[in-house]
Write a protein that holds these residues in place. Sequence first.
Motif, PDB file in Angstrom:
ATOM      1  N   LEU A 184       0.863  -1.186   0.000  1.00 16.24           N
ATOM      2  CA  LEU A 184       0.000   0.000   0.000  1.00 16.24           C
ATOM      3  C   LEU A 184       0.893   1.227   0.000  1.00 16.24           C
ATOM      4  CD1 LEU A 184      -3.058   0.650   0.111  1.00 16.24           C
ATOM      5  CD2 LEU A 184      -2.796   0.930   2.592  1.00 16.24           C
ATOM      6  N   ASN A 185       0.818   2.035  -1.065  1.00 18.93           N
ATOM      7  CA  ASN A 185       1.627   3.243  -1.197  1.00 18.93           C
ATOM      8  C   ASN A 185       0.734   4.477  -1.048  1.00 18.93           C
ATOM      9  OD1 ASN A 185       4.103   1.889  -1.799  1.00 18.93           O
ATOM     10  ND2 ASN A 185       3.360   1.529  -3.880  1.00 18.93           N
ATOM     11  N   PHE A 186       1.151   5.379  -0.181  1.00 20.11           N
ATOM     12  CA  PHE A 186       0.389   6.597   0.091  1.00 20.11           C
ATOM     13  C   PHE A 186       1.332   7.790   0.028  1.00 20.11           C
ATOM     14  CE2 PHE A 186      -1.622   9.432   3.472  1.00 20.11           C
ATOM     15  CZ  PHE A 186      -2.541   9.986   2.578  1.00 20.11           C
ATOM     16  N   ASN A 187       1.012   8.760  -0.847  1.00 17.32           N
ATOM     17  CA  ASN A 187       1.843   9.952  -1.025  1.00 17.32           C
ATOM     18  C   ASN A 187       1.004  11.197  -0.748  1.00 17.32           C
ATOM     19  OD1 ASN A 187       4.267   8.526  -2.091  1.00 17.32           O
ATOM     20  ND2 ASN A 187       2.880   8.027  -3.766  1.00 17.32           N
ATOM     21  N   PRO A 188       0.856  11.564   0.530  1.00 19.87           N
ATOM     22  CA  PRO A 188       0.001  12.702   0.868  1.00 19.87           C
ATOM     23  C   PRO A 188       0.522  14.031   0.352  1.00 19.87           C
ATOM     24  CG  PRO A 188       1.229  11.941   2.790  1.00 19.87           C
ATOM     25  CD  PRO A 188       1.472  10.954   1.712  1.00 19.87           C
ATOM     26  N   SER A 189       1.839  14.118   0.084  1.00 25.14           N
ATOM     27  CA  SER A 189       2.426  15.341  -0.465  1.00 25.14           C
ATOM     28  C   SER A 189       3.689  14.964  -1.210  1.00 25.14           C
ATOM     29  CB  SER A 189       2.748  16.331   0.657  1.00 25.14           C
ATOM     30  OG  SER A 189       3.915  15.942   1.354  1.00 25.14           O
ATOM     31  N   PRO A 190       4.227  15.869  -2.039  1.00 25.52           N
ATOM     32  CA  PRO A 190       5.456  15.561  -2.768  1.00 25.52           C
ATOM     33  C   PRO A 190       6.641  15.267  -1.854  1.00 25.52           C
ATOM     34  CG  PRO A 190       4.360  17.459  -3.739  1.00 25.52           C
ATOM     35  CD  PRO A 190       3.648  17.171  -2.455  1.00 25.52           C
ATOM     36  N   LYS A 191       6.550  15.685  -0.594  1.00 24.99           N
ATOM     37  CA  LYS A 191       7.671  15.501   0.321  1.00 24.99           C
ATOM     38  C   LYS A 191       7.497  14.326   1.272  1.00 24.99           C
ATOM     39  CE  LYS A 191       9.055  20.376   0.320  1.00 24.99           C
ATOM     40  NZ  LYS A 191       9.395  21.548   1.160  1.00 24.99           N
ATOM     41  N   VAL A 192       6.379  13.647   1.195  1.00 23.45           N
ATOM     42  CA  VAL A 192       6.107  12.539   2.112  1.00 23.45           C
ATOM     43  C   VAL A 192       5.651  11.317   1.321  1.00 23.45           C
ATOM     44  CG1 VAL A 192       4.759  11.727   4.080  1.00 23.45           C
ATOM     45  CG2 VAL A 192       5.460  14.132   3.961  1.00 23.45           C
ATOM     46  N   SER A 193       6.301  10.191   1.574  1.00 18.98           N
ATOM     47  CA  SER A 193       5.928   8.924   0.943  1.00 18.98           C
ATOM     48  C   SER A 193       5.813   7.861   2.030  1.00 18.98           C
ATOM     49  CB  SER A 193       6.982   8.513  -0.092  1.00 18.98           C
ATOM     50  OG  SER A 193       6.678   7.260  -0.649  1.00 18.98           O
ATOM     51  N   LEU A 194       4.644   7.234   2.109  1.00 17.74           N
ATOM     52  CA  LEU A 194       4.396   6.203   3.114  1.00 17.74           C
ATOM     53  C   LEU A 194       4.069   4.891   2.410  1.00 17.74           C
ATOM     54  CD1 LEU A 194       2.056   8.247   5.497  1.00 17.74           C
ATOM     55  CD2 LEU A 194       4.545   8.001   5.645  1.00 17.74           C
ATOM     56  N   SER A 195       4.534   3.795   2.966  1.00 16.46           N
ATOM     57  CA  SER A 195       4.224   2.485   2.387  1.00 16.46           C
ATOM     58  C   SER A 195       4.065   1.454   3.489  1.00 16.46           C
ATOM     59  CB  SER A 195       5.317   2.036   1.406  1.00 16.46           C
ATOM     60  OG  SER A 195       6.522   1.741   2.085  1.00 16.46           O
ATOM     61  N   LEU A 196       3.270   0.454   3.190  1.00 16.49           N
ATOM     62  CA  LEU A 196       3.075  -0.675   4.102  1.00 16.49           C
ATOM     63  C   LEU A 196       3.100  -1.949   3.262  1.00 16.49           C
ATOM     64  CD1 LEU A 196       2.415  -1.877   6.883  1.00 16.49           C
ATOM     65  CD2 LEU A 196      -0.016  -1.597   6.313  1.00 16.49           C
TER      66      LEU A 196
END
Length: 742
Positions: free
Chosen positions: A308-320
């Motif tokens: 699961l990839n989540f990019n709430p902003s160009p400066k933040v990348s979250l993954s699970l």
Amino acid sequence: MGGVLGIGLGLLAGISLFASKVFSSERPLVGDLPKVKITAPKISRPTKETGESVYTGTEITREGLLFFGERGSLNVWQVAELLPGVFFESADANNLAAEQTGIRVRGVRGMLGSLTVLGVPNYGGNPIGPRSYLYDLENFEGLALYKGAIPVSLATGVGTRGGLLELRPRWPKDNTTAEVKVTTGSFDFVRGYMRVDTGRLPDIQGKMSLAYSYAKSDKWKGPGDLGPRHNLNIQYVQPLGSNLEARFLFNHNDIKLNRYRYLTYNETKDLNQNRRLDFHSDPTKSPYYLYYDYNRAKHLNQDLIGILNFNPSPKVSLSLKGYYQDEDAKIWEGSPNVQGSEGIQKRVRDIEKKGIIPEAILSLGQITLTLGFHYEKLIMKISTENYNFNGSQPVYRGLGVVASASPTYTFSPYLQIAGTFDRIRMQAGLKYFHMKEEKSEGYFWNATIGDLQRAPDLDRKEKMYEIWLPSLGVSYSLNPQTELYLSYGKTFIRPYNYLPLVSLYHRLRGNFTQAGITLADLFEGLDIERADVIDLGLRIKGGGFDLNPTIFYSYHKKLLTNVSDPRVRDGGRPVSYRQNVGKARGFGLEVITNVYLTDNLFFFLNPTYQKVIYAKDISFQGVTYNNKGRQVVDVPRIMLVGGMTYRFQNFFITPKIKYMGKRYGTITHEEKVSSYTTVDLTLGYQRKSLYSLRNLKLSLEFNNLFDKKYISHISAFDDDTSGVRYAVGSPFTVRGGLSFDF
């Protein structure tokens, strides 16, 4: 060592100075030739992980994956051999012999390294290490190899002392396509592969790929078959909004096979006579344990990965990332000694892994911060069944070894900081590896009652292992075409050798208990193997070539090494078993050279010099061997792989050469394995389109073109002094293939 490093440093310094002059934008050389832009596809290139700034690995591109043809499709380590410092051999001509391979990365066995799919580890036990035969490479876009400084974001499975190999999936395409490939060749080899991509699905905009392959062949020597092998791969990508996406990958691999017979050292002395020596085909012929169908295996592996990839902003990348893996294997091996007489031992593996890897990458101006952790629960059920012969008929004699099925937990948080400052790139990472083994109760097979019986001396205590794994990297751009880099990494291998210790204790249980030694006492001597690795290298990118020389140094500690225990006698001598007390060091020079003369002519030459030596003498069966300073078992000093591709209109020709220097099969260097050179050749025809077909390709592959007789790999531990077995290299082999898209 000083001489080698001095020469290497001088070479790098000279190349650096030359490159800085040649490629200087401030002072062009008089009489420079006009720049020629080469658009030929590259087979390898520097690589790094997301969130990193320094290139510490090398990626084999999609074009490179295809370079080895059908053999590369069936074992991922075969393709890695394209890079310097990697030595791979298989007992089978078509790479269908699962777990009968030899892998070395800078002298360290590849089984002591990691294999990951997008950072999710793939490994098993008995034998320890990656399962490199589970994947069809057609389903992957590239392959990255890290040898020293291992990216903290990649989960490491059993460890990284033998490097880390990362597979990068070829995710479903946006358009609807189908791919077909059919191959046939020597020894009744046949393989079919098909992949269908759905393209973007209406309304939900998801996309999926479904791929299946079938492979089967005869053994190239002796009776028996390899396969059938069934492989199924399903991938799915689903957008869940503008900045949220889910990805899934499922891989199923099922193979059954007859095994190849290894040779003794005396048998290797006459390969003209013994090259095809193998198991026999008559179950009534003595020795019965050499009947081919008493030496076979079945492997079933299934992997499921969700991301699961989540990019709430160009400066933040979250993954699970979450994963589930299951392995079910059964291996039958005939032996001259099963409970005192010839027989068959059947090994059973039932391995289950579950894990999650959450990660966050934050961009803070020139700085990138990566943090996450890896959690895994492993349940490994391993047992053996013993059979002896009544006449020529195998008779069940009960369970041999019953290894613990207690869970093992791994927890590895990690942190990395990376930044770019003008010409300088820097990064520093730190991973903490923590593994907890639950306590387990011991049992043994009581032949009198025909069942398992409780045995407290076979109990194992709860035990925890931990290690801090730092990594550093810095690079400096001398100019846009030239980069100098330095990296450091601590690599490791979690404890292994469990089943051999349990088997030894069972065999000499009375002797051990009389000396007051329990199985838990033997396990107290197991620890984490570790190594410190330093790379110093240079990357030069010219108009028509890439050059990447690297000097490397490694110091290995707490290696699994034979020790003698005078408290327990084994056949009149002190018993020997492996404990983590050994040391070794390695250093050398490797070079990647890619030359693109024109769009139609490319060649590469990747030599390696490596000196991997024992740092202390080894004791075995009460004897201390004078092996300090000698090259480690099965490690050549010199290796070289090279090749070229020439295209003329729609035709192409690709020869490849491989040179392997001499090696030794024992620590005393009494068993010498001669050097060898093999040549492969591929001829082909390609067209981008023909009627409704696209990417049409006809190929003819010739492996071991001159039918060289040689020893490929050695089946033994690095410190073995007895029982060393040798695999024979496969003979001249031909394969023809047809592939196309529509």
